[in-house]
Write a protein that holds these residues in place. Structure first.
Motif, PDB file in Angstrom:
ATOM      1  N   TYR A 184       2.671  -7.042  -3.625  1.00  0.00           N
ATOM      2  CA  TYR A 184       1.371  -7.707  -3.600  1.00  0.00           C
ATOM      3  C   TYR A 184       1.479  -9.142  -4.106  1.00  0.00           C
ATOM      4  O   TYR A 184       0.841 -10.059  -3.571  1.00  0.00           O
ATOM      5  CB  TYR A 184       0.372  -6.948  -4.465  1.00  0.00           C
ATOM      6  N   HIS A 204      -6.098  -7.948  -6.452  1.00  0.00           N
ATOM      7  CA  HIS A 204      -6.691  -6.826  -7.188  1.00  0.00           C
ATOM      8  C   HIS A 204      -5.695  -5.693  -7.368  1.00  0.00           C
ATOM      9  O   HIS A 204      -5.532  -5.138  -8.462  1.00  0.00           O
ATOM     10  CB  HIS A 204      -7.932  -6.337  -6.438  1.00  0.00           C
ATOM     11  N   ASN A 205      -5.005  -5.343  -6.297  1.00  0.00           N
ATOM     12  CA  ASN A 205      -4.119  -4.186  -6.340  1.00  0.00           C
ATOM     13  C   ASN A 205      -2.868  -4.441  -7.173  1.00  0.00           C
ATOM     14  O   ASN A 205      -2.317  -3.509  -7.762  1.00  0.00           O
ATOM     15  CB  ASN A 205      -3.741  -3.762  -4.920  1.00  0.00           C
ATOM     16  N   PHE A 209       2.460   1.683  -3.409  1.00  0.00           N
ATOM     17  CA  PHE A 209       1.439   2.112  -4.372  1.00  0.00           C
ATOM     18  C   PHE A 209       1.126   3.592  -4.199  1.00  0.00           C
ATOM     19  O   PHE A 209       1.033   4.343  -5.170  1.00  0.00           O
ATOM     20  CB  PHE A 209       0.171   1.281  -4.182  1.00  0.00           C
ATOM     21  N   LEU A 255      -4.070  -3.719 -10.574  1.00  0.00           N
ATOM     22  CA  LEU A 255      -4.258  -2.282 -10.752  1.00  0.00           C
ATOM     23  C   LEU A 255      -2.922  -1.572 -10.941  1.00  0.00           C
ATOM     24  O   LEU A 255      -2.792  -0.682 -11.797  1.00  0.00           O
ATOM     25  CB  LEU A 255      -5.003  -1.705  -9.550  1.00  0.00           C
ATOM     26  N   ALA A 278      -7.567  -8.379  -1.885  1.00  0.00           N
ATOM     27  CA  ALA A 278      -7.125  -7.001  -2.109  1.00  0.00           C
ATOM     28  C   ALA A 278      -5.746  -6.964  -2.756  1.00  0.00           C
ATOM     29  O   ALA A 278      -5.486  -6.141  -3.646  1.00  0.00           O
ATOM     30  CB  ALA A 278      -7.110  -6.230  -0.792  1.00  0.00           C
ATOM     31  N   GLU A 295       0.822  -1.209   0.000  1.00  0.00           N
ATOM     32  CA  GLU A 295       0.000   0.000   0.000  1.00  0.00           C
ATOM     33  C   GLU A 295       0.857   1.262   0.000  1.00  0.00           C
ATOM     34  O   GLU A 295       0.553   2.235  -0.701  1.00  0.00           O
ATOM     35  CB  GLU A 295      -0.919  -0.006   1.224  1.00  0.00           C
TER      36      GLU A 295
END
Length: 288
Positions: free
Chosen positions: A105, A123-124, A93, A127, A120, A90
């Motif tokens: 991730y 997904h991240n 990112f 992304l 999460a 996080e």
């Protein structure tokens, strides 16, 4: 958890910091968790205190400070290693280090398949790679039946991250010009989102394939001297539009707004001017 604390004062200090965190008082939580880690160095809750302190720093946008705590604490994280890994992703990112975030991730998905952050992270990662322009990689990550995202989606099909990931897959497929698969992905996302939408909506969500660069080939206006506007709109929706869409060569029939306030004095002249501009643009494409 009182039996896990070796000292009542230890429990008091941790509980106070945790309460501040729950109350979103991140400045106080960051300070008190830091003090707890320094005061109770042998506490069984020190690893969690450092994690919460790093999270508080993250919410305070102190990303370098959060990164420092998480990086130093990860080797001793034990059962909380997946959470340290997730919050490292996080932070990376958030500061725009997308390649490092994606890799972090991916490690979580590889090493901690039972983590509550598994979906999460899957997904991240996709992304982050999408924002890096790695569209083919995104398609592989999100579409592979045995991949992390699809495995997590099977266990939580109505999670908003599943809907978001399915739409992201559609965007990646569009970027790779696989339009048929992109359409299927969008339809799947609409199906997944059905349970998240209000139950009293007048109609289900719909989508259309359009080229935003295309101008309308023909624009029609429908009026009636005897029927109310709502009845005219209903006839256009249920009869005229459907018949026109069945004609050979017709790609899209778009019906105007149902809002009666959309019509106003002088709209006829505006419509004629816009028709003239559209015709001029169409002629310019064909006449040299």
């Amino acid at each position: 958890q009182s039996q896990d604390f070796s000292d009542p004062l230890e429990q008091r200090d941790f509980t106070a910091a945790a309460r501040a965190f729950q109350d979103l008082n991140y400045e106080r939580a960051e300070r008190e968790f830091g003090e707890f880690a320094q005061t109770w160095k042998d506490s069984a809750f020190k690893v969690e205190a450092v994690l919460r302190q790093a999270q508080a720093r993250y919410h305070l946008t102190n990303y370098p400070g959060a990164l420092s705590l998480l990086t130093a604490g990860l080797p001793q994280a034990g059962k909380l290693a997946d959470q340290y890994q997730f919050w490292l992703g996080e932070v990376h990112f958030r500061v725009g280090n997308l390649d490092r975030a994606a890799s972090t991730y991916a490690l979580l998905c590889r090493d901690f398949t039972n983590s509550p952050h598994f979906l999460a992270a899957a997904h991240n990662e996709a992304l982050a790679r999408f924002r890096l322009g790695q569209h083919s990689n995104v398609v592989a990550l999100l579409r592979a039946p045995g991949g992390s995202f699809q495995r997590a989606a099977k266990t939580s099909p109505t999670n908003n991250l599943v809907v978001s990931g399915t739409l992201l897959l559609g965007e990646a497929l569009l970027a790779t010009r696989d339009y048929a698969a992109a359409e299927q992905s969008v339809q799947a996302a609409l199906n997944e989102a059905a349970t998240l939408l209000p139950t009293d909506r007048p109609m289900p969500p719909v989508y259309n394939k359009v080229n935003p660069a295309d101008a309308p080939v023909m624009t029609l206006g429908v009026t009636s001297a005897s029927l109310p506007l709502t009845r005219v709109q209903d006839l256009v929706d249920t009869r005229i539009a459907q018949k026109l869409s069945q004609l050979p060569g017709v790609g899209l029939v778009a019906v105007g707004s149902r809002d009666p306030n959309r019509f106003f004095p002088g709209m006829g002249m505006l419509f004629l001017r816009m028709m003239g501009e559209a015709l001029a643009a169409a002629l310019a494409r064909w006449v040299k």
